[in-house]
Design an enzyme around this catalytic site. Structure first.
Site, PDB file in Angstrom:
ATOM      1  N   GLU A 193      -4.157   3.087  -8.332  1.00 16.58           N
ATOM      2  CA  GLU A 193      -5.431   3.708  -7.932  1.00 16.58           C
ATOM      3  C   GLU A 193      -5.577   5.065  -8.596  1.00 16.58           C
ATOM      4  O   GLU A 193      -4.710   5.935  -8.487  1.00 16.58           O
ATOM      5  CB  GLU A 193      -5.521   3.876  -6.408  1.00 16.58           C
ATOM      6  CG  GLU A 193      -6.867   4.526  -6.064  1.00 16.58           C
ATOM      7  CD  GLU A 193      -7.168   4.654  -4.578  1.00 16.58           C
ATOM      8  OE1 GLU A 193      -6.449   4.067  -3.748  1.00 16.58           O
ATOM      9  OE2 GLU A 193      -8.142   5.373  -4.275  1.00 16.58           O
TER      10      GLU A 193
ATOM     11  N   HIS B 296      -1.202  10.845  -2.744  1.00 18.25           N
ATOM     12  CA  HIS B 296      -2.462  10.372  -2.164  1.00 18.25           C
ATOM     13  C   HIS B 296      -3.475  11.468  -1.869  1.00 18.25           C
ATOM     14  O   HIS B 296      -4.615  11.421  -2.323  1.00 18.25           O
ATOM     15  CB  HIS B 296      -2.201   9.573  -0.882  1.00 18.25           C
ATOM     16  CG  HIS B 296      -3.463   9.086  -0.260  1.00 18.25           C
ATOM     17  ND1 HIS B 296      -4.186   9.832   0.659  1.00 18.25           N
ATOM     18  CD2 HIS B 296      -4.179   7.950  -0.455  1.00 18.25           C
ATOM     19  CE1 HIS B 296      -5.275   9.167   1.004  1.00 18.25           C
ATOM     20  NE2 HIS B 296      -5.297   8.023   0.351  1.00 18.25           N
TER      21      HIS B 296
ATOM     22  N   ASP C  59      -1.183   5.881  -5.861  1.00 16.29           N
ATOM     23  CA  ASP C  59      -2.322   6.771  -6.106  1.00 16.29           C
ATOM     24  C   ASP C  59      -1.900   7.768  -7.181  1.00 16.29           C
ATOM     25  O   ASP C  59      -0.928   8.510  -6.992  1.00 16.29           O
ATOM     26  CB  ASP C  59      -2.664   7.537  -4.821  1.00 16.29           C
ATOM     27  CG  ASP C  59      -3.028   6.590  -3.681  1.00 16.29           C
ATOM     28  OD1 ASP C  59      -4.122   6.025  -3.732  1.00 16.29           O
ATOM     29  OD2 ASP C  59      -2.186   6.410  -2.778  1.00 16.29           O
TER      30      ASP C  59
ATOM     31  N   HIS D 260       0.834  -1.209   0.000  1.00 11.80           N
ATOM     32  CA  HIS D 260       0.000   0.000   0.000  1.00 11.80           C
ATOM     33  C   HIS D 260       0.867   1.256   0.000  1.00 11.80           C
ATOM     34  O   HIS D 260       1.612   1.505   0.946  1.00 11.80           O
ATOM     35  CB  HIS D 260      -0.856  -0.029   1.269  1.00 11.80           C
ATOM     36  CG  HIS D 260      -1.806   1.100   1.410  1.00 11.80           C
ATOM     37  ND1 HIS D 260      -1.762   1.989   2.460  1.00 11.80           N
ATOM     38  CD2 HIS D 260      -2.846   1.480   0.626  1.00 11.80           C
ATOM     39  CE1 HIS D 260      -2.746   2.860   2.330  1.00 11.80           C
ATOM     40  NE2 HIS D 260      -3.415   2.571   1.228  1.00 11.80           N
TER      41      HIS D 260
ATOM     42  N   GLU E 194       1.111  -0.796  -4.855  1.00 11.13           N
ATOM     43  CA  GLU E 194      -0.059   0.080  -4.969  1.00 11.13           C
ATOM     44  C   GLU E 194       0.379   1.527  -4.994  1.00 11.13           C
ATOM     45  O   GLU E 194       1.337   1.920  -4.295  1.00 11.13           O
ATOM     46  CB  GLU E 194      -1.000  -0.148  -3.772  1.00 11.13           C
ATOM     47  CG  GLU E 194      -2.385   0.431  -3.977  1.00 11.13           C
ATOM     48  CD  GLU E 194      -2.702   1.748  -3.286  1.00 11.13           C
ATOM     49  OE1 GLU E 194      -3.815   2.266  -3.468  1.00 11.13           O
ATOM     50  OE2 GLU E 194      -1.825   2.262  -2.559  1.00 11.13           O
TER      51      GLU E 194
HETATM   52  O1  G3P Z   1      -5.614   0.225  -1.975  1.00  8.16           O
HETATM   53  C1  G3P Z   1      -6.758   0.704  -1.389  1.00  8.16           C
HETATM   54  C2  G3P Z   1      -6.517   1.902  -0.589  1.00  8.16           C
HETATM   55  O2  G3P Z   1      -5.351   2.508  -1.048  1.00  8.16           O
HETATM   56  C3  G3P Z   1      -7.644   2.838  -0.642  1.00  8.16           C
HETATM   57  O3  G3P Z   1      -7.526   3.833   0.295  1.00  8.16           O
HETATM   58  O4  G3P Z   1      -7.076   6.118   0.969  1.00  8.16           O
HETATM   59  O5  G3P Z   1      -5.281   4.446   1.093  1.00  8.16           O
HETATM   60  O6  G3P Z   1      -6.004   5.282  -1.102  1.00  8.16           O
HETATM   61  P1  G3P Z   1      -6.418   4.953   0.304  1.00  8.16           P
HETATM   62 CA    CA Z   2      -4.674   4.086  -2.567  1.00  5.87          CA
END
Ligand code: G3P
Ligand code: CA
Length: 332
Positions: free
Chosen positions: A172, A94, A81, A52, A79
């Site tokens: 994401e 993020h 963003d 993450h 992962e």
């Molecule tokens: O991978 C899912 C998660 O990243 C979603 O929440 O806020 O950490 O982007 P967030």
């Molecule tokens: Ca995320």
């Protein structure tokens, strides 16, 4: 005699009650193990560990060091963003604003709460995206994090491709409503890198909380795997309606995606009904051993975690290298 008979009936009824209650509880919590077959049918690997925002326990989230560490530890997916600068560059970030994870208040006083997308690429590159981590986590602080820059989407892909363990990308689309056309830009870059339909054992996946964005991805590149992120009812990113959990599953089926619930939705009655619809359950953000164990028992298929090393160890794939050794060998 009559009294003995009555007592026997009472004892018998109580025993029946206990047995029935135990059966009901066992039925309710019985884990769904359908995920393995679903994965196999979809050509996806099973029990994947998704880092993450990279190895964000060890290094500033969504930055090059976090992705390098996660990749070298053996995370199956990295992962990130994705957002876009004012002048059209894809970056990894993020929050909606740079306030929490950069020194924007020093470099651009008064713009702390301005949207990330209102900054140009060169402005964002002036920000230090690492010092906040050192201050928040003194026990894991490193001098080298101090000058960490925001990572671009291209750099993120480069890091994954340079890593010998070939992690997949879990991309994401963050706040995609703010960035019209971002789906195509991301998909175009994946196509340019030959990452679509490339037969990888860890095929890339695009995820978002936004149904419309997911639908656009499906239209643009149906073969790219997708994940529909959902949070508990009432939380900012997720829109629940009168259809409840089943409605979210319906939407995931329509989007041709998997379902990505937060850990609070990891109960077996949720995972079971997702599996019944042929959806994999990709749960975020899980960091503790007891939760890896519990959620896996309840049917979670993939885990999104800040502590990818621990999650790998839980699944019996302990990294052969420590985060410290990775950082040393990469001069981080
Ligand atoms: O991978 C899912 C998660 O990243 C979603 O929440 O806020 O950490 O982007 P967030
Ligand atoms: Ca995320």
């Amino acid at each position: 005699m009559n009294r003995i008979f009555k007592t026997a009936i009472i004892i018998f009824s109580a025993l029946c009650g206990i047995v029935l209650t135990a059966a009901a509880v066992l039925y309710i919590i019985s884990p769904s193990s359908a995920g393995r077959d679903i994965s196999f049918r979809k050509g996806l690997p099973y029990h994947m560990v998704v880092a993450h925002r990279g190895a964000s326990y060890y290094a500033p989230e969504n930055t090059a060091p976090a992705f390098i560490i996660a990749g070298e530890l053996g995370a199956d997916y990295l992962e990130c963003d994705v957002q876009r600068t004012k002048d059209g560059r894809l970056i990894i970030f993020h929050d909606k604003t740079p306030e929490r994870t950069t020194d924007v208040s020093e470099i651009f006083p008064g713009r702390e709460k301005a949207p990330v997308g209102s900054f140009t690429y060169s402005e964002l590159m002036r920000l230090d995206a690492g010092t906040w981590f050192n201050m928040k986590n003194p026990e894991r602080a490193r001098e080298s994090f101090r000058s960490t820059r925001i990572c671009t989407f291209r750099e993120y892909v480069d890091i994954a491709e340079r890593c010998g363990k070939k992690p997949g990308l879990m991309i994401e689309l963050k706040h995609p409503e703010l960035y019209p056309g971002i789906e195509k830009e991301v998909i175009d870059l994946l196509a340019e890198r030959g990452r679509i339909d490339n037969g990888s054992v860890r095929p890339d996946m695009i995820q978002t909380f936004d149904r419309k964005s997911l639908a656009r991805c499906k239209e643009l590149a149906p073969s790219i795997h997708r994940n529909f992120l959902v949070d508990e009812e009432g939380k900012e990113d997720t829109e629940w309606d009168e259809r409840g959990w089943e409605g979210l599953l319906d939407d995931a089926v329509t989007a041709g995606s998997e379902i990505g619930p937060s850990g609070y939705l990891g109960w077996p009655w949720y995972t079971g009904s997702a599996h019944d619809r042929g959806l994999l359950v990709i749960t975020y953000t899980i960091d503790r051993d007891i939760h890896f164990r519990m959620l896996t028992f309840f049917g979670t298929d993939w885990i999104i975690t800040n502590r990818c090393g621990r999650a790998l160890e839980f699944y019996g794939r302990k990294p052969g290298i420590s985060p410290e050794e990775v950082m040393k060998s990469h001069n981080l």
